[in-house]
Write a protein that holds these residues in place. Structure first.
Motif, PDB file in Angstrom:
ATOM      1  N   PRO A 134       0.808  -1.231   0.000  1.00 60.36           N
ATOM      2  CA  PRO A 134       0.000   0.000   0.000  1.00 60.36           C
ATOM      3  C   PRO A 134       0.832   1.268   0.000  1.00 60.36           C
ATOM      4  O   PRO A 134       0.276   2.368  -0.176  1.00 60.36           O
ATOM      5  CB  PRO A 134      -0.797  -0.124   1.298  1.00 60.36           C
ATOM      6  N   PHE A 135       2.159   1.152   0.142  1.00 62.51           N
ATOM      7  CA  PHE A 135       2.996   2.338   0.178  1.00 62.51           C
ATOM      8  C   PHE A 135       3.671   2.604  -1.164  1.00 62.51           C
ATOM      9  O   PHE A 135       4.695   3.288  -1.234  1.00 62.51           O
ATOM     10  CB  PHE A 135       4.044   2.221   1.287  1.00 62.51           C
ATOM     11  N   TYR A 157       2.984  -1.327  13.711  1.00 62.55           N
ATOM     12  CA  TYR A 157       1.568  -1.435  14.064  1.00 62.55           C
ATOM     13  C   TYR A 157       1.067  -0.209  14.832  1.00 62.55           C
ATOM     14  O   TYR A 157      -0.138  -0.057  15.028  1.00 62.55           O
ATOM     15  CB  TYR A 157       1.311  -2.687  14.908  1.00 62.55           C
ATOM     16  N   GLY A 158       1.983   0.628  15.280  1.00 67.05           N
ATOM     17  CA  GLY A 158       1.569   1.781  16.059  1.00 67.05           C
ATOM     18  C   GLY A 158       1.040   1.368  17.425  1.00 67.05           C
ATOM     19  O   GLY A 158       1.505   0.389  18.028  1.00 67.05           O
ATOM     20  N   GLN A 159       0.047   2.116  17.924  1.00 66.96           N
ATOM     21  CA  GLN A 159      -0.585   1.768  19.185  1.00 66.96           C
ATOM     22  C   GLN A 159      -1.445   0.514  18.962  1.00 66.96           C
ATOM     23  O   GLN A 159      -2.367   0.523  18.144  1.00 66.96           O
ATOM     24  CB  GLN A 159      -1.458   2.924  19.676  1.00 66.96           C
ATOM     25  N   ALA A 185      -4.468  -3.143  15.757  1.00 66.01           N
ATOM     26  CA  ALA A 185      -3.356  -2.218  15.505  1.00 66.01           C
ATOM     27  C   ALA A 185      -3.835  -0.892  14.919  1.00 66.01           C
ATOM     28  O   ALA A 185      -4.970  -0.771  14.439  1.00 66.01           O
ATOM     29  CB  ALA A 185      -2.343  -2.864  14.572  1.00 66.01           C
ATOM     30  N   HIS A 186      -2.900   0.118  14.945  1.00 64.19           N
ATOM     31  CA  HIS A 186      -3.138   1.468  14.441  1.00 64.19           C
ATOM     32  C   HIS A 186      -4.243   2.170  15.238  1.00 64.19           C
ATOM     33  O   HIS A 186      -5.010   2.965  14.682  1.00 64.19           O
ATOM     34  CB  HIS A 186      -3.479   1.462  12.943  1.00 64.19           C
ATOM     35  N   THR A 187      -4.357   1.836  16.515  1.00 65.14           N
ATOM     36  CA  THR A 187      -5.439   2.381  17.329  1.00 65.14           C
ATOM     37  C   THR A 187      -5.027   3.683  18.008  1.00 65.14           C
ATOM     38  O   THR A 187      -3.865   4.109  17.946  1.00 65.14           O
ATOM     39  CB  THR A 187      -5.847   1.358  18.419  1.00 65.14           C
ATOM     40  N   THR A 188      -5.996   4.214  18.692  1.00 65.68           N
ATOM     41  CA  THR A 188      -5.756   5.365  19.578  1.00 65.68           C
ATOM     42  C   THR A 188      -6.738   5.239  20.736  1.00 65.68           C
ATOM     43  O   THR A 188      -7.699   4.448  20.672  1.00 65.68           O
ATOM     44  CB  THR A 188      -5.971   6.691  18.821  1.00 65.68           C
ATOM     45  N   GLY A 189      -6.533   5.965  21.781  1.00 70.30           N
ATOM     46  CA  GLY A 189      -7.466   5.933  22.909  1.00 70.30           C
ATOM     47  C   GLY A 189      -7.638   4.555  23.515  1.00 70.30           C
ATOM     48  O   GLY A 189      -8.770   4.100  23.765  1.00 70.30           O
ATOM     49  N   SER A 193      -2.200   5.384  13.885  1.00 68.80           N
ATOM     50  CA  SER A 193      -0.856   5.356  14.461  1.00 68.80           C
ATOM     51  C   SER A 193      -0.009   4.315  13.741  1.00 68.80           C
ATOM     52  O   SER A 193      -0.510   3.353  13.157  1.00 68.80           O
ATOM     53  CB  SER A 193      -0.939   5.048  15.961  1.00 68.80           C
ATOM     54  N   GLY A 194       1.320   4.530  13.789  1.00 74.42           N
ATOM     55  CA  GLY A 194       2.219   3.572  13.160  1.00 74.42           C
ATOM     56  C   GLY A 194       2.302   3.739  11.674  1.00 74.42           C
ATOM     57  O   GLY A 194       2.017   4.803  11.117  1.00 74.42           O
ATOM     58  N   ARG A 195       2.682   2.698  10.974  1.00 76.18           N
ATOM     59  CA  ARG A 195       2.853   2.728   9.510  1.00 76.18           C
ATOM     60  C   ARG A 195       1.468   2.562   8.877  1.00 76.18           C
ATOM     61  O   ARG A 195       0.998   1.440   8.670  1.00 76.18           O
ATOM     62  CB  ARG A 195       3.803   1.617   9.087  1.00 76.18           C
ATOM     63  N   SER A 196       0.815   3.625   8.607  1.00 74.48           N
ATOM     64  CA  SER A 196      -0.577   3.587   8.156  1.00 74.48           C
ATOM     65  C   SER A 196      -0.815   4.610   7.058  1.00 74.48           C
ATOM     66  O   SER A 196      -0.188   5.685   7.031  1.00 74.48           O
ATOM     67  CB  SER A 196      -1.509   3.879   9.341  1.00 74.48           C
TER      68      SER A 196
END
Length: 306
Positions: free
Chosen positions: A199-200, A238-240, A255-259, A280-283
């Motif tokens: 995807p990048f 994966y970020g948060q 993955a890629h979460t917040t809160g 978050s993270g590589r997204s």
């Protein structure tokens, strides 16, 4: 000694008078020898003794006979109860087979009885009928004890079988709650499981070990099965992220979460909100990356919800 014998002989040879005097009429007089009176008395004592002896024997015989009849009735009642018990044991065997079939249990120690078990039971019942039909004097206590032991062994086998079923059901029920079975988000699925283009922008394919759900920022993310949180926080790429261990070989990754609303060690229930959607993270944008692992291998999460 001769004098004594002679005196006794003379005394026995003497005559005595027996006078019978009725209330009405004339009296009668009989002359008999002493030896005749002694003989008649001895005969009376003998006959009376024999009569009493046979009366007691007959009385004891009747009492014993009545006791035997009562005991035979009791034995028949015991036989009927034991036969009823054997029928209930046979019914539990059929019920056990039905329960195993309904639960989808695999073949186990108690699923099938040994070959010829029914024939053996029929023979045991026939021996029991013959045993309880015998006279008490011919009753074999060893045979009776063997019959009781057979019933006890069968009952113990049935108990062990139902204990195994209960154990299996408890674990299956717990496993059902621990199996991922709902969507972690109501958002649409934007990327599937398996190989896909990077995807990048790189012109290459890369294995995607989960599903991507594209939604609005701060959309709720729900845990898909009961479990224990093993990790919360930053994970490279994966970020948060939140990792949940469900037991029975299952774990899920969000993955890629917040809160994030949970911490490591928390017990979570299916449908509970554990974080919100972020980038978050590589997204490439706001979304949730969701993975399901079974026995250490990533599996397609799409197979675990409708």
């Amino acid at each position: 000694m001769d004098k004594i014998i002679n005196s006794l002989g003379r005394w026995l040879g003497e005559r005595v008078d027996i006078l019978i005097m009725p209330r009405f009429g004339s009296s009668k007089k009989f002359k008999v020898r002493v030896i005749t009176v002694v003989f008649a008395f001895a005969l009376w004592v003998t006959v009376t003794g024999i009569g009493i002896f046979f009366f007691i024997r007959a009385y004891d015989y009747n009492i014993t006979k009545a006791d035997n009849r009562l005991m035979r009735v009791k034995m028949q009642l015991i036989s009927d109860e034991l036969e009823r018990g054997r029928k209930y044991l046979d019914l539990t065997r059929k019920t056990e087979s039905q329960m195993r079939q309904m639960l989808g249990m695999p073949g186990g120690k108690f699923v099938n009885m040994p070959k010829g078990w029914e024939e053996k039971q029929e023979k045991a019942d026939a021996r029991a009928h013959a045993m309880f039909g015998k006279d008490l004097k011919d009753f074999d206590t060893a045979e009776f004890e063997q019959y009781i032991d057979e019933i006890e062994d069968t009952a113990q086998t049935r108990l062990a079988a139902f204990q195994e079923i209960a154990w299996y059901y408890a674990n299956a029920r717990e496993g059902l709650h621990s199996t991922p079975s709902i969507r972690p988000s109501t958002a649409r699925i934007s990327s599937g499981f398996g190989y896909r283009l990077d995807p990048f922008g790189r012109r290459s394919t890369k294995r995607h070990n989960g599903l991507d759900f594209a939604g609005k920022p701060d959309s709720p993310i729900m845990v898909t099965a009961d479990g224990v949180v093993r990790h919360t926080g930053w994970v490279n790429g994966y970020g948060q992220a939140v990792l949940v261990d469900h037991g029975f070989g299952y774990s899920t990754l969000y993955a890629h979460t917040t809160g994030i609303r949970v911490k490591a060690g928390d017990v979570v229930k299916r449908g509970q909100t554990i974080a919100t959607m972020g980038s978050s993270g590589r997204s490439t944008g706001t979304h949730l990356h969701y993975e399901v692992w079974k026995d250490g291998q990533p599996v397609n999460p799409r197979n675990y919800f409708k």
